[in-house]
Design an enzyme around this catalytic site. Structure first.
Site, PDB file in Angstrom:
ATOM      1  N   GLY A   1      32.886 -23.356  -9.025  1.00 11.61           N
ATOM      2  CA  GLY A   1      32.869 -22.454  -7.875  1.00 11.61           C
ATOM      3  C   GLY A   1      33.306 -21.065  -8.264  1.00 11.61           C
ATOM      4  N   ALA A   2      32.813 -20.592  -9.420  1.00  5.91           N
ATOM      5  CA  ALA A   2      33.356 -19.385 -10.040  1.00  5.91           C
ATOM      6  C   ALA A   2      32.572 -18.120  -9.742  1.00  5.91           C
ATOM      7  CB  ALA A   2      33.443 -19.582 -11.554  1.00  5.91           C
TER       8      ALA A   2
ATOM      9  N   TYR B   1      36.500 -31.330   6.269  1.00  9.22           N
ATOM     10  CA  TYR B   1      37.015 -30.465   5.195  1.00  9.22           C
ATOM     11  C   TYR B   1      38.466 -30.814   4.880  1.00  9.22           C
ATOM     12  CZ  TYR B   1      38.941 -26.252   3.027  1.00  9.22           C
ATOM     13  OH  TYR B   1      39.589 -25.372   2.197  1.00  9.22           O
TER      14      TYR B   1
ATOM     15  N   ARG C   1      32.303 -16.425  -6.961  1.00  8.98           N
ATOM     16  CA  ARG C   1      32.922 -15.500  -6.012  1.00  8.98           C
ATOM     17  C   ARG C   1      34.302 -16.010  -5.625  1.00  8.98           C
ATOM     18  NH1 ARG C   1      29.256 -15.654  -0.732  1.00  8.98           N
ATOM     19  NH2 ARG C   1      27.603 -15.265  -2.255  1.00  8.98           N
TER      20      ARG C   1
ATOM     21  N   ASN D   1      37.642 -25.879  -8.559  1.00 11.76           N
ATOM     22  CA  ASN D   1      37.767 -24.978  -7.415  1.00 11.76           C
ATOM     23  C   ASN D   1      36.633 -25.093  -6.406  1.00 11.76           C
ATOM     24  OD1 ASN D   1      38.615 -22.326  -6.010  1.00 11.76           O
ATOM     25  ND2 ASN D   1      36.559 -21.858  -6.759  1.00 11.76           N
TER      26      ASN D   1
END
Length: 250
Positions: free
Chosen positions: A17-18, A157, A20, A91
């Site tokens: 998840g890099a 979530y 942003r 992430n």
């Protein structure tokens, strides 16, 4: 951000998840500290641009983390191309606003795959590599919602993020003898696209609940990852670190 004392020279880090937000900030900081960083994200164009902006220490990898069956091949490719994997930052995550009464089985499957199963199976994939090296650092990302439950129509979530915290504790016990430390970071409100899309009144109301009276920057939250990834972090495992300006104190 000024350079921190926790050097990561000759280390290879994987950050999911890099493209942003927090993931990008973590990838940049780890690169600044001397690591070579494999930046993973679903959006090929965004992750390529993010890696180019960080510089030669960053390498872009495009992958859909929802497809957990593909993760062993992804990790094998990174290991083959970079020679080792010392650090994994799990992430990647999504947070659609879904009322409990309106959620569907498909919503459940998607969030579980991206947020929880991807983290679990990324850990599974890097474990034999780190075990063979006799050293490794795994840092999972949960959230305040995973600590106290959803505050705004995000029950699935929060459930996935709660699972991550328990994965972290349980896996940490199992792999400690292999020289691998597994910890978790639970960010609070950050200056990300998600927050910027909220009305100012909503942001102000949230800030009123935070003792420091503001939301944090992704760079502020990223700083703890440098320590947890470093050799200086040698006697901490199975822990969750709340980084939220005092919003939640456990």
């Amino acid at each position: 951000m000024k350079s921190l004392p926790f050097r990561l020279d000759e280390k290879v880090a994987v950050v999911t998840g890099a493209a942003r937000g927090l993931g990008r900030a973590v990838a940049k900081l780890l690169a600044d500290q001397g690591a070579k960083v494999a930046m993973v994200d679903k959006n090929n164009e965004e992750i390529s641009i993010a890696a180019q902006e960080i510089g030669e220490a960053a390498i872009a990898y495009s992958a859909d983390l929802e497809k957990v069956d593909d993760l062993p091949a992804l990790v094998k490719r990174i290991h083959s191309e970079q020679g080792r994997i010392d650090i994994l930052v799990n992430n990647a995550g999504i947070c659609p606003r879904l009322a409990f009464t309106e959620s569907t089985p498909e919503n459940w499957e998607t969030l579980m795959n991206v947020n929880a199963r991807s983290q679990y199976f990324m850990m599974r994939a890097v474990h034999p590599i780190m075990k063979a090296q006799g050293h490794g650092r795994i840092i999972n990302v949960t959230s305040t919602g995973g600590r106290i439950g959803s505050l705004a129509n995000a029950s699935i979530y929060s459930g996935t993020k709660g699972a991550i915290a328990m994965f972290t504790k349980s896996v940490a016990r199992e792999v400690a003898a292999d020289g691998i430390l597994v910890n978790c970071v639970a960010p609070g409100m950050m200056d990300t696209d998600l927050m910027r899309n909220l009305p100012k009144e909503r942001i102000d109301a949230l800030c009123d609940q935070i003792p420091l009276k503001r939301i944090g920057s992704t760079e502020e939250v990223a700083s703890i990852f440098a320590f947890l990834a470093s050799d200086e972090c040698s006697y901490i495992t199975g822990s969750t670190f709340d980084v939220n300006g005092g919003w939640l104190m456990l």
